[in-house]
Design a protein around this motif. Structure first.
Motif, PDB file in Angstrom:
ATOM      1  N   LEU A  82       5.005  -2.849  -8.348  1.00 37.72           N
ATOM      2  CA  LEU A  82       4.020  -2.903  -7.265  1.00 37.72           C
ATOM      3  C   LEU A  82       3.418  -4.290  -7.129  1.00 37.72           C
ATOM      4  O   LEU A  82       2.874  -4.625  -6.066  1.00 37.72           O
ATOM      5  CB  LEU A  82       2.915  -1.873  -7.507  1.00 37.72           C
ATOM      6  CG  LEU A  82       3.244  -0.418  -7.181  1.00 37.72           C
ATOM      7  CD1 LEU A  82       2.001   0.444  -7.334  1.00 37.72           C
ATOM      8  CD2 LEU A  82       3.819  -0.263  -5.776  1.00 37.72           C
ATOM      9  N   GLN A  83       3.492  -5.099  -8.187  1.00 38.36           N
ATOM     10  CA  GLN A  83       3.007  -6.466  -8.084  1.00 38.36           C
ATOM     11  C   GLN A  83       3.860  -7.262  -7.092  1.00 38.36           C
ATOM     12  O   GLN A  83       3.336  -8.003  -6.253  1.00 38.36           O
ATOM     13  CB  GLN A  83       3.036  -7.142  -9.456  1.00 38.36           C
ATOM     14  CG  GLN A  83       2.480  -8.560  -9.470  1.00 38.36           C
ATOM     15  CD  GLN A  83       0.991  -8.595  -9.188  1.00 38.36           C
ATOM     16  OE1 GLN A  83       0.256  -7.695  -9.582  1.00 38.36           O
ATOM     17  NE2 GLN A  83       0.541  -9.628  -8.504  1.00 38.36           N
ATOM     18  N   ARG A 119       1.262  -4.119   8.848  1.00 37.84           N
ATOM     19  CA  ARG A 119       1.756  -3.485   7.633  1.00 37.84           C
ATOM     20  C   ARG A 119       2.173  -2.044   7.914  1.00 37.84           C
ATOM     21  O   ARG A 119       1.483  -1.318   8.610  1.00 37.84           O
ATOM     22  CB  ARG A 119       0.685  -3.516   6.543  1.00 37.84           C
ATOM     23  CG  ARG A 119       0.320  -4.924   6.092  1.00 37.84           C
ATOM     24  CD  ARG A 119      -0.876  -4.936   5.161  1.00 37.84           C
ATOM     25  NE  ARG A 119      -1.264  -6.309   4.822  1.00 37.84           N
ATOM     26  CZ  ARG A 119      -2.371  -6.639   4.160  1.00 37.84           C
ATOM     27  NH1 ARG A 119      -3.197  -5.683   3.763  1.00 37.84           N
ATOM     28  NH2 ARG A 119      -2.630  -7.897   3.911  1.00 37.84           N
ATOM     29  N   SER A 120       3.287  -1.677   7.333  1.00 37.68           N
ATOM     30  CA  SER A 120       3.774  -0.295   7.461  1.00 37.68           C
ATOM     31  C   SER A 120       4.638   0.008   6.247  1.00 37.68           C
ATOM     32  O   SER A 120       4.834  -0.836   5.361  1.00 37.68           O
ATOM     33  CB  SER A 120       4.582  -0.124   8.750  1.00 37.68           C
ATOM     34  OG  SER A 120       5.812  -0.826   8.655  1.00 37.68           O
ATOM     35  N   GLY A 121       5.188   1.213   6.234  1.00 36.90           N
ATOM     36  CA  GLY A 121       6.027   1.602   5.115  1.00 36.90           C
ATOM     37  C   GLY A 121       7.272   0.743   4.983  1.00 36.90           C
ATOM     38  O   GLY A 121       7.844   0.652   3.891  1.00 36.90           O
ATOM     39  N   ARG A 122       7.684   0.091   6.063  1.00 37.78           N
ATOM     40  CA  ARG A 122       8.875  -0.754   5.983  1.00 37.78           C
ATOM     41  C   ARG A 122       8.673  -1.925   5.019  1.00 37.78           C
ATOM     42  O   ARG A 122       9.637  -2.415   4.413  1.00 37.78           O
ATOM     43  CB  ARG A 122       9.232  -1.282   7.371  1.00 37.78           C
ATOM     44  CG  ARG A 122       9.753  -0.201   8.314  1.00 37.78           C
ATOM     45  CD  ARG A 122      10.201  -0.786   9.654  1.00 37.78           C
ATOM     46  NE  ARG A 122      10.763   0.248  10.505  1.00 37.78           N
ATOM     47  CZ  ARG A 122      10.052   1.018  11.300  1.00 37.78           C
ATOM     48  NH1 ARG A 122       8.742   0.879  11.351  1.00 37.78           N
ATOM     49  NH2 ARG A 122      10.640   1.945  12.050  1.00 37.78           N
ATOM     50  N   LEU A 123       7.437  -2.389   4.890  1.00 41.40           N
ATOM     51  CA  LEU A 123       7.179  -3.507   3.972  1.00 41.40           C
ATOM     52  C   LEU A 123       7.512  -3.136   2.539  1.00 41.40           C
ATOM     53  O   LEU A 123       7.959  -3.985   1.754  1.00 41.40           O
ATOM     54  CB  LEU A 123       5.712  -3.940   4.072  1.00 41.40           C
ATOM     55  CG  LEU A 123       5.263  -4.555   5.396  1.00 41.40           C
ATOM     56  CD1 LEU A 123       3.826  -5.033   5.288  1.00 41.40           C
ATOM     57  CD2 LEU A 123       6.177  -5.704   5.788  1.00 41.40           C
ATOM     58  N   LEU A 124       7.274  -1.884   2.175  1.00 42.43           N
ATOM     59  CA  LEU A 124       7.603  -1.443   0.819  1.00 42.43           C
ATOM     60  C   LEU A 124       9.075  -1.671   0.540  1.00 42.43           C
ATOM     61  O   LEU A 124       9.453  -2.196  -0.525  1.00 42.43           O
ATOM     62  CB  LEU A 124       7.243   0.039   0.658  1.00 42.43           C
ATOM     63  CG  LEU A 124       7.683   0.709  -0.646  1.00 42.43           C
ATOM     64  CD1 LEU A 124       6.942   0.113  -1.836  1.00 42.43           C
ATOM     65  CD2 LEU A 124       7.444   2.221  -0.575  1.00 42.43           C
ATOM     66  N   LEU A 183       6.472   0.394 -11.897  1.00 48.99           N
ATOM     67  CA  LEU A 183       7.800   0.088 -11.377  1.00 48.99           C
ATOM     68  C   LEU A 183       8.073   0.928 -10.137  1.00 48.99           C
ATOM     69  O   LEU A 183       7.467   1.985  -9.945  1.00 48.99           O
ATOM     70  CB  LEU A 183       8.855   0.368 -12.444  1.00 48.99           C
ATOM     71  CG  LEU A 183       8.659  -0.329 -13.799  1.00 48.99           C
ATOM     72  CD1 LEU A 183       9.802   0.013 -14.735  1.00 48.99           C
ATOM     73  CD2 LEU A 183       8.539  -1.830 -13.628  1.00 48.99           C
ATOM     74  N   VAL A 184       8.991   0.435  -9.311  1.00 52.83           N
ATOM     75  CA  VAL A 184       9.335   1.132  -8.068  1.00 52.83           C
ATOM     76  C   VAL A 184      10.845   1.288  -8.005  1.00 52.83           C
ATOM     77  O   VAL A 184      11.581   0.313  -8.189  1.00 52.83           O
ATOM     78  CB  VAL A 184       8.831   0.357  -6.836  1.00 52.83           C
ATOM     79  CG1 VAL A 184       9.044   1.177  -5.574  1.00 52.83           C
ATOM     80  CG2 VAL A 184       7.366  -0.005  -6.988  1.00 52.83           C
ATOM     81  N   VAL A 244      -8.778   0.878  -8.226  1.00 52.70           N
ATOM     82  CA  VAL A 244      -8.720  -0.565  -7.962  1.00 52.70           C
ATOM     83  C   VAL A 244      -7.338  -0.951  -7.444  1.00 52.70           C
ATOM     84  O   VAL A 244      -7.198  -1.732  -6.487  1.00 52.70           O
ATOM     85  CB  VAL A 244      -9.069  -1.364  -9.230  1.00 52.70           C
ATOM     86  CG1 VAL A 244      -8.912  -2.869  -8.983  1.00 52.70           C
ATOM     87  CG2 VAL A 244     -10.488  -1.069  -9.681  1.00 52.70           C
ATOM     88  N   VAL A 245      -6.295  -0.420  -8.067  1.00 56.59           N
ATOM     89  CA  VAL A 245      -4.924  -0.729  -7.656  1.00 56.59           C
ATOM     90  C   VAL A 245      -4.685  -0.294  -6.214  1.00 56.59           C
ATOM     91  O   VAL A 245      -4.124  -1.050  -5.399  1.00 56.59           O
ATOM     92  CB  VAL A 245      -3.914  -0.052  -8.597  1.00 56.59           C
ATOM     93  CG1 VAL A 245      -2.500  -0.141  -8.033  1.00 56.59           C
ATOM     94  CG2 VAL A 245      -3.965  -0.690  -9.979  1.00 56.59           C
ATOM     95  N   LEU A 246      -5.104   0.907  -5.856  1.00 58.15           N
ATOM     96  CA  LEU A 246      -4.885   1.406  -4.498  1.00 58.15           C
ATOM     97  C   LEU A 246      -5.676   0.591  -3.484  1.00 58.15           C
ATOM     98  O   LEU A 246      -5.207   0.317  -2.377  1.00 58.15           O
ATOM     99  CB  LEU A 246      -5.260   2.886  -4.417  1.00 58.15           C
ATOM    100  CG  LEU A 246      -4.443   3.820  -5.313  1.00 58.15           C
ATOM    101  CD1 LEU A 246      -4.902   5.264  -5.122  1.00 58.15           C
ATOM    102  CD2 LEU A 246      -2.960   3.695  -5.048  1.00 58.15           C
TER     103      LEU A 246
END
Length: 806
Positions: free
Chosen positions: A287-288, A302-307, A371-372, A437-439
């Protein structure tokens, strides 16, 4: 009870975020000359002195790698022939170097020097000697407690009968914190973190033990992660090479969850003090890396495509191909960025809840430790400083640390050497805070609190961070959040942990509900008629129950006046008016009293919830049952009253001497047909109106959204089934009227009853609309009371029902 949790792990205290990164250490930092190695922040170093504190994770690994190499060189000099090495020779003299970096280096060098000197009586030097040689260690006004701790611990290990009182005498101004810190020194590990093994000498392209190291996918100061091929099993694994310390393998061996990285096994290389931890390979980065990619785009873009852009870039860097045929990837790509963050958070919270219920606290939640996978599914990793109650020999203080910007206020207090809070006081709510905090950072690109670099020492910096977290976040959230997400994150970040979610499981449920738009709107009534219905429950139920009856009464009275009473003469009109006054007064009074008695538990429950009063679980169950049944009770009473009226009205007319001679069989049939048709309309409409109010406005106040409730699930499912029968009754009204037209009534009465059929058809459409709304509300409420209805993806490829918006 005391422990060593108050001794700062100087690496974390320096770096603010000691996350492993993919960034490589510049070659000019590898110089063999100890006094010319550029520090991070100098020209040639990896960290610029003005770098924002929020992005310190990019620089922390370089800083700690530099410190580790300098300490290793110093230790190697101790092993060489005399003379003994001088500490000053290994501390850069450049004025541009960061004071915090120098302080960390000096502390770690002194710890090595203490370890080497104290076993030899003629070489021993007390802590005071080092404080005189390096007065800058006292520049912030605080004693370096970890040095005192190391000396005390070494002396006890050598068998000396030393106690806390000696150190309280040597450092009288610090007697209280020293007494607290030293009392548990015998069971605590060393605070030295720099000299941890030959991690720097392990590189891609080489072989270590049973593993061919193919590619370095994570590079930190004291650990590196490689994509490796395990020769004996002929499989690809993620191989973490680190110092042989801590209980991470034993801790992670307790965990088997789809959103926690699966550990296969570990090996150790004793002669090099290395541990090889091999585990499931997760290809999509962390996620970093996702966060770094997302920061380059404005919030509106920003959208889910950025992921998946970030994941695909990471895969391309490693020579791997994206997975385009994943159903989860397709769904996430179509969602807004806040929805994707909410989904990621619900899965991570579920993983944390699984770990917590097995006695494992993570204590270092941050983007770099998530991790992703290639299809976007998150995997929680790096339990290096976690605490597992089931691992023998561990204590909450063992290897206590973390990343300061993500720590909860209580964890910061436990980290502070001057605060009396022990590490054993940290519980699952600390991980909930860190995940919040992360979210927040994923949503905005920034952490909720701005923590500038420490200027006056880390003890003062910790106090300032704790104080900032006692106030609302300084960074704002986007406006396009799913319903309830803002309140959820603010609850995670509550300074008082009693005001946070009691468990990560509750957080997972709430985040999942934020994706259920209809369910969230049911649970939180912010505007419209529902807040009024919750405040004036009795009035809302009375209106819902009486309006259909009053409308049906008006229709019936108009029909009877026109088709029957007007043809029977003035005496019949007077009798009919008396009937209306007496029968309606009795019927409506009895119905209202009956309704109030039935609804009273619901009224009490909604009031108590609105006033945040506690009550017994059994009371809540009764309230929910009554709330779901109240519409049926009203319908039964309504149907019974109209049926009795259909008999009483014509019989009364027949018994009254003034109208007895005018009553005919067709008059009875017409009266009865009218009241049955109108009664069915009133009963079915009353059921749907009252049930609609109960389900949409009242029942959500009586459910617990933080846990599973099988009884509530069964009750809602049963209501959905029974409501179909009432809908069939609504459908039957026009047909009953039409049958009466054809079979029972005379030609003179058929026109009016045909009109009733048309009105019954209109009532049917109203009932249909309300039944659909009730059905959708019930389906959404089942999601609330049954986690399995929404948290159903046991793997990232199973259809995810979180996207149902109702």
């Amino acid at each position: 009870m005391t422990d060593n949790s108050h001794i700062p792990r100087s690496s974390e205290a320096l770096s603010a975020d000691s996350a492993p990164t993919d960034r490589r250490v510049p070659k000019d930092e590898l110089s063999d000359s100890p006094d010319t190695v550029p520090l991070p922040g100098e020209k040639g170093g990896g960290v610029q002195s003005g770098a924002p504190a929020e992005h310190a994770s990019d620089h922390a690994a370089e800083t700690l790698s530099f410190v580790s190499r300098q300490v290793r060189r110093f230790s190697a000099a101790w092993n060489a022939s005399p003379p003994l090495p001088s500490l000053r020779d290994y501390v850069p003299t450049s004025t541009s170097a960061s004071g915090n970096v120098c302080r960390l280096l000096v502390l770690e060098l002194i710890k090595v020097d203490l370890t080497r000197r104290w076993p030899q009586a003629d070489l021993r030097l007390p802590v005071e000697h080092y404080l005189k040689e390096f007065p800058e260690l006292l520049s912030d006004g605080h004693l370096p407690y970890d040095l005192v701790f190391e000396e005390f611990r070494l002396r006890r290990q050598l068998g000396e009968a030393v106690d806390e009182a000696e150190y309280e005498g040597r450092f009288p101004d610090h007697a209280v914190p020293l007494r607290r810190l030293l009392s548990a020194a015998d069971d605590a590990p060393s605070t030295a973190v720099a000299l941890v093994g030959d991690v720097d000498e392990v590189a891609a392209g080489s072989r270590i033990d049973d593993f061919d190291l193919l590619l370095c996918v994570g590079n930190g100061a004291f650990a590196r992660v490689f994509l490796a091929r395990q020769r004996s099993m002929q499989r690809l694994v993620a191989l973490k090479v680190s110092a042989d310390r801590g209980n991470e393998p034993q801790t992670m061996a307790q965990l088997d969850h789809p959103h926690i990285v699966r550990v296969f096994d570990q090996r150790t290389i004793k002669e090099r003090n290395l541990r090889l931890l091999y585990m499931q390979y997760v290809a999509g980065g962390t996620l970093q890396t996702v966060l770094q990619h997302v920061r380059a785009f404005p919030a509106a873009a920003r959208s889910g495509r950025l992921l998946f852009e970030a994941i695909d870039r990471c895969l391309a860097d490693r020579g791997e191909s994206p997975t385009f045929d994943s159903p989860l990837r397709s769904r996430l790509s179509e969602r807004s960025w806040p929805e994707v963050v909410c989904w990621l958070g619900s899965r991570l919270a579920s993983a944390l809840d699984y770990a917590h219920r097995r006695g494992v606290l993570h204590r270092d939640i941050k983007p770099a430790n998530v991790l992703v996978s290639s299809d976007g599914s998150p995997r929680l990793a790096d339990f290096n400083i976690s605490y597992c109650s089931k691992v023998e020999g561990t204590t909450p203080a063992a290897y206590f640390g973390g990343s300061l910007p993500y720590m909860s206020p209580e964890q910061l207090e436990a980290f502070n050497p001057l605060h009396e809070r022990p590490a054993s006081d940290i519980d699952a709510r600390g991980d909930v805070y860190s995940l919040g905090v992360v979210l927040w950072e994923l949503l905005t690109g920034e952490r909720p609190f701005h923590d500038p670099p420490a200027a006056d020492g880390w003890v003062d910096a910790l106090d300032e961070m704790i104080a900032r977290r006692g106030a609302p976040p300084t960074r704002a959230l986007p406006d396009d959040l799913p319903p309830g997400l803002k309140e959820t994150l603010l609850s995670c970040l509550a300074p008082n942990r009693d005001e946070r979610f009691a468990s990560a499981g509750q957080l997972a449920r709430q985040l999942d509900l934020c994706l259920q738009g209809r369910a969230q709107r049911l649970l939180v009534a912010r505007a419209g008629w529902r807040p009024l219905a919750q405040r004036f429950t009795v009035l809302a139920l009375l209106i819902a129950g009486l309006v259909p009856n009053i409308a049906a009464s008006a229709l019936s009275i108009g029909y009877n006046q026109t088709t029957i009473i007007s043809q029977l003469g003035k005496d019949a009109q007077r009798v009919f008016n008396l009937q209306l006054a007496v029968i309606n007064s009795i019927a409506y009074s009895a119905a209202v009293a009956w309704l109030l008695w039935l609804a009273w538990p619901v009224v009490v429950g909604v009031y108590r919830r609105r006033m945040k009063q506690t009550e017994a679980p059994g009371d809540r169950a009764v309230q929910r049952h009554r709330c779901l049944r109240i519409g049926e009770y009203v319908a039964w009473v309504t149907a019974a009253a109209w049926l009795v009226s259909g008999i009483v009205f014509p019989v009364w007319l027949r018994l009254d001497p003034r109208t007895a001679d005018t009553m005919k069989a067709s008059t009875y049939a017409s009266f009865f047909t009218d009241l049955v048709v109108c009664g069915l309309m009133a009963a079915t409409l009353s059921f749907f109106c009252v049930t609609f109010v109960a389900v949409r406005a009242l029942y959500p106040q009586l459910v617990d959204a933080h846990g599973s409730d099988p009884d509530a699930t069964r009750g809602l499912t049963s209501l959905a089934r029974r409501s179909r029968y009432y809908f069939l009754a609504a459908v039957s009204v026009p047909f009953i009227a039409l049958v009466a037209v054809v079979l029972l009534l005379t030609a003179d009465d058929r026109g009016a009853v045909f009109g009733l059929a048309v009105i019954g058809l209109c009532a049917f459409f109203v009932s249909y609309r309300l039944s659909r709304e009730i059905e959708n509300d019930v389906a959404s409420l089942i999601v609330v009371v049954d986690p399995a209805a929404s948290m159903s993806d046991s793997s990232s490829l199973i259809t995810d029902s979180s996207w149902r918006t109702g």
